[in-house]
Design a protein around this motif. Structure first.
Motif, short mmCIF file in Angstrom:
data_model
loop_
_atom_site.label_atom_id
_atom_site.label_comp_id
_atom_site.label_asym_id
_atom_site.label_seq_id
_atom_site.Cartn_x
_atom_site.Cartn_y
_atom_site.Cartn_z
N ALA A 1 4.67 0.48 7.06
CA ALA A 1 5.87 0.79 7.83
C ALA A 1 5.73 2.13 8.56
O ALA A 1 6.16 2.28 9.71
CB ALA A 1 7.08 0.82 6.90
N MET A 2 5.12 3.11 7.89
CA MET A 2 4.88 4.40 8.54
C MET A 2 3.96 4.24 9.74
O MET A 2 4.18 4.83 10.81
CB MET A 2 4.31 5.39 7.54
CG MET A 2 5.27 5.78 6.43
SD MET A 2 4.52 6.85 5.16
CE MET A 2 4.41 8.42 6.07
N ALA A 3 2.92 3.43 9.59
CA ALA A 3 2.00 3.18 10.70
C ALA A 3 2.73 2.54 11.87
O ALA A 3 2.36 2.75 13.04
CB ALA A 3 0.84 2.28 10.26
N SER A 4 3.78 1.78 11.56
CA SER A 4 4.57 1.09 12.58
C SER A 4 5.68 1.95 13.15
O SER A 4 6.53 1.46 13.89
CB SER A 4 5.16 -0.20 11.98
OG SER A 4 4.15 -1.02 11.43
N GLU A 5 5.67 3.23 12.80
CA GLU A 5 6.63 4.22 13.30
C GLU A 5 8.07 3.89 12.93
O GLU A 5 9.01 4.12 13.68
CB GLU A 5 6.50 4.41 14.81
CG GLU A 5 5.13 4.94 15.23
CD GLU A 5 5.02 5.24 16.72
OE1 GLU A 5 6.03 5.70 17.30
OE2 GLU A 5 3.95 5.01 17.29
N MET A 6 8.24 3.38 11.71
CA MET A 6 9.58 3.15 11.20
C MET A 6 10.07 4.40 10.47
O MET A 6 9.27 5.20 9.98
CB MET A 6 9.60 1.95 10.24
CG MET A 6 9.07 0.66 10.86
SD MET A 6 9.21 -0.73 9.72
CE MET A 6 10.94 -1.10 9.87
N ILE A 7 11.37 4.58 10.39
CA ILE A 7 11.97 5.62 9.56
C ILE A 7 12.05 5.05 8.15
O ILE A 7 12.77 4.09 7.90
CB ILE A 7 13.37 6.01 10.05
CG1 ILE A 7 13.33 6.45 11.53
CG2 ILE A 7 13.95 7.10 9.16
CD1 ILE A 7 12.58 7.73 11.78
N VAL A 8 11.27 5.62 7.22
CA VAL A 8 11.16 5.04 5.88
C VAL A 8 11.99 5.84 4.87
O VAL A 8 12.16 7.05 4.99
CB VAL A 8 9.69 4.98 5.41
CG1 VAL A 8 8.83 4.20 6.40
CG2 VAL A 8 9.11 6.37 5.19
N LEU A 9 12.48 5.10 3.86
CA LEU A 9 13.15 5.70 2.72
C LEU A 9 12.68 4.97 1.47
O LEU A 9 12.77 3.75 1.38
CB LEU A 9 14.67 5.58 2.85
CG LEU A 9 15.49 5.91 1.59
CD1 LEU A 9 15.27 7.34 1.13
CD2 LEU A 9 16.98 5.63 1.82
N GLY A 10 12.16 5.73 0.50
CA GLY A 10 11.73 5.15 -0.76
C GLY A 10 11.96 6.13 -1.89
O GLY A 10 12.34 7.28 -1.67
N TYR A 11 11.72 5.67 -3.10
CA TYR A 11 11.79 6.57 -4.24
C TYR A 11 10.56 7.47 -4.28
O TYR A 11 9.47 7.10 -3.83
CB TYR A 11 11.88 5.76 -5.53
CG TYR A 11 13.28 5.31 -5.89
CD1 TYR A 11 14.31 6.23 -6.03
CD2 TYR A 11 13.56 3.96 -6.13
CE1 TYR A 11 15.59 5.82 -6.38
CE2 TYR A 11 14.83 3.55 -6.50
CZ TYR A 11 15.84 4.49 -6.62
OH TYR A 11 17.10 4.07 -6.97
N ASP A 12 10.73 8.65 -4.87
CA ASP A 12 9.67 9.66 -4.92
C ASP A 12 8.66 9.34 -6.03
O ASP A 12 8.63 9.97 -7.09
CB ASP A 12 10.28 11.05 -5.12
CG ASP A 12 9.24 12.16 -5.02
OD1 ASP A 12 8.10 11.87 -4.62
OD2 ASP A 12 9.59 13.32 -5.34
N TYR A 13 7.86 8.33 -5.79
CA TYR A 13 6.75 7.98 -6.68
C TYR A 13 5.79 7.12 -5.86
O TYR A 13 6.08 6.76 -4.73
CB TYR A 13 7.25 7.22 -7.93
CG TYR A 13 7.50 5.74 -7.72
CD1 TYR A 13 6.75 4.78 -8.38
CD2 TYR A 13 8.49 5.31 -6.84
CE1 TYR A 13 6.97 3.43 -8.19
CE2 TYR A 13 8.73 3.96 -6.65
CZ TYR A 13 7.97 3.02 -7.32
OH TYR A 13 8.18 1.69 -7.11
N ALA A 14 4.62 6.82 -6.42
CA ALA A 14 3.64 5.96 -5.76
C ALA A 14 3.38 6.43 -4.33
O ALA A 14 3.20 7.61 -4.10
CB ALA A 14 4.09 4.49 -5.82
N ALA A 15 3.37 5.50 -3.36
CA ALA A 15 2.98 5.86 -1.99
C ALA A 15 3.89 6.93 -1.40
O ALA A 15 3.43 7.85 -0.71
CB ALA A 15 2.99 4.61 -1.11
#
Length: 379
Positions: A292-306
């Motif tokens: 998703a980051m490569a696709s220039e999306m605004i991402v939101l996730g939990y602070d772990y893993a990727a």
């Protein structure tokens, strides 16, 4: 180096583990290594072109609830014959089921170096599938399995730390890359957006992954609904399939369920969205977030893993404290408050993804595996 990969999941199946293993095989071959694959035959195998490297099919048994997928069956006799006649330098066992156990036992009997990888936090799925009571037993088996090999490769330091607490030994990092030629804004499709009912600049939230309990999709939906209060024309597109899909479709007719997608079609779905809200708490890495980051999306996730490793909060995406649902939902507001900076955040996300080359990651893995195998041969 001549390497055999033993796995129970591989394309044309679509999941993060299968995609990672295909990247591993393809990049090892590009780097001059010989690779062979051992896996169960799946019912969907006839849907794609045959690979140009040796693939040895073994018997399988259906996975309950997934009639089209197969567990690998015990195959010690076939593997012993195969590796006696055509001995590899090293065997990588990627899954811990019956096929993986057969491969590990035969390799040890033949004195062939073995490494493994740990891809799925099954022990964290218990709360979602009502088997929490067997989590300790499951981890005891995994520990016994992986500690019989030269090393266990995992995608992040957090997973190293987690497994070491359970008594795993020789845990090493094999990180994850992202294909920025496949995934990128150049795949954006106005026609696809229009098919979702998104007109002009209407915002689109995209989820990519299994539609299953362990992915915590209700939190992603709640985050979307929060976003929609401020952006009323927003749409939510769920890309993937799984046991929860039918129930969610019935409960949420307003959500667009796009089904399973792969390759350029998958990349097009990412690039045609604007936000990627990912509430899963069971990832060992989470390839979808870097895609998703490569696709220039605004991402939101939990602070772990990727997200822990690659998202700088407020600079190239957003993240919330692990398993804090209120903070996750609150981060939707924080995200929207930065709308003026979205172009900068998208560019920063793309730049981070471009730094994650599969080629360099897999070269590091290959060098480490070759060194481990050589040490065993010299011992």
């Amino acid at each position: 180096m001549k390497l055999v990969l033993v796995t129970e999941t591989y394309p044309p199946e679509v999941n993060g583990v299968a995609m990672t293993l295909e990247r591993l095989v393809n990049n090892l071959i590009l780097q001059g290594h010989q690779v062979e694959l051992v896996r169960p035959k799946q019912k969907i195998d006839d849907t794609g072109p045959a690979p140009d490297y040796p693939v040895h099919m073994v018997p399988g048994v259906p996975i309950p609830g997934y009639a089209d997928l197969q567990f690998g069956w015990f195959s010690g006799g076939k593997l012993k014959k195969l590796w006696t006649e055509n001995r590899p330098d090293v065997i990588h066992v990627a899954t811990e089921g019956m096929l993986g156990l057969s491969a590990l036992n035969i390799a040890r009997k033949l004195g062939i170096p073995v490494v493994t990888s740990f891809h799925t936090n099954f022990h964290t799925y218990g709360d979602h599938y009502n088997y929490s009571f067997v989590a300790n037993w499951l981890m005891a088996y995994f520990r016994w399995f992986h500690n019989r090999t030269l090393a266990t490769f995992v995608p992040s330091q957090a997973t190293v730390d987690d497994l070491e607490k359970y008594g795993f030994k020789n845990v090493k990092i094999f990180s994850r890359g992202v294909d920025t030629e496949l995934f990128g804004k150049h795949r954006r499709s106005d026609e696809l957006r229009q098919s979702w009912g998104a007109q002009n600049g209407d915002p689109v939230v995209v989820y990519v992954g299994r539609v299953a309990a362990e992915k915590n999709i209700p939190l992603t939906i709640a985050a979307y609904e929060r976003l929609k209060k401020r952006l009323p024309k927003a749409k939510l597109v769920v890309v993937g399939d799984g046991p929860e899909r039918a129930g969610l479709e019935k409960k949420h007719p307003e959500i667009i369920f796009a089904g399973m997608r792969r390759g350029e079609e998958l990349a097009q779905h990412y690039a045609s969205g604007d936000f990627f809200l990912f509430g899963s708490t069971t990832e060992t890495f989470g390839n979808v977030l870097t895609e998703a980051m490569a696709s220039e999306m605004i991402v939101l996730g939990y602070d772990y893993a990727a997200a822990h490793h690659h998202v700088v909060d407020g600079e190239n995406g957003f993240k919330a404290p692990f398993k804090d649902e209120q903070a996750f939902l609150g981060s939707v507001d924080r995200l929207l408050d930065q709308e003026a900076r979205f172009p900068e955040i998208r560019q920063n996300a793309r730049a981070k993804a471009q730094s994650l080359s599969w080629g360099s990651i897999i070269k590091g893995y290959a060098d480490e595996v070759a060194a481990l195998a050589q040490l065993k041969e010299n011992a």
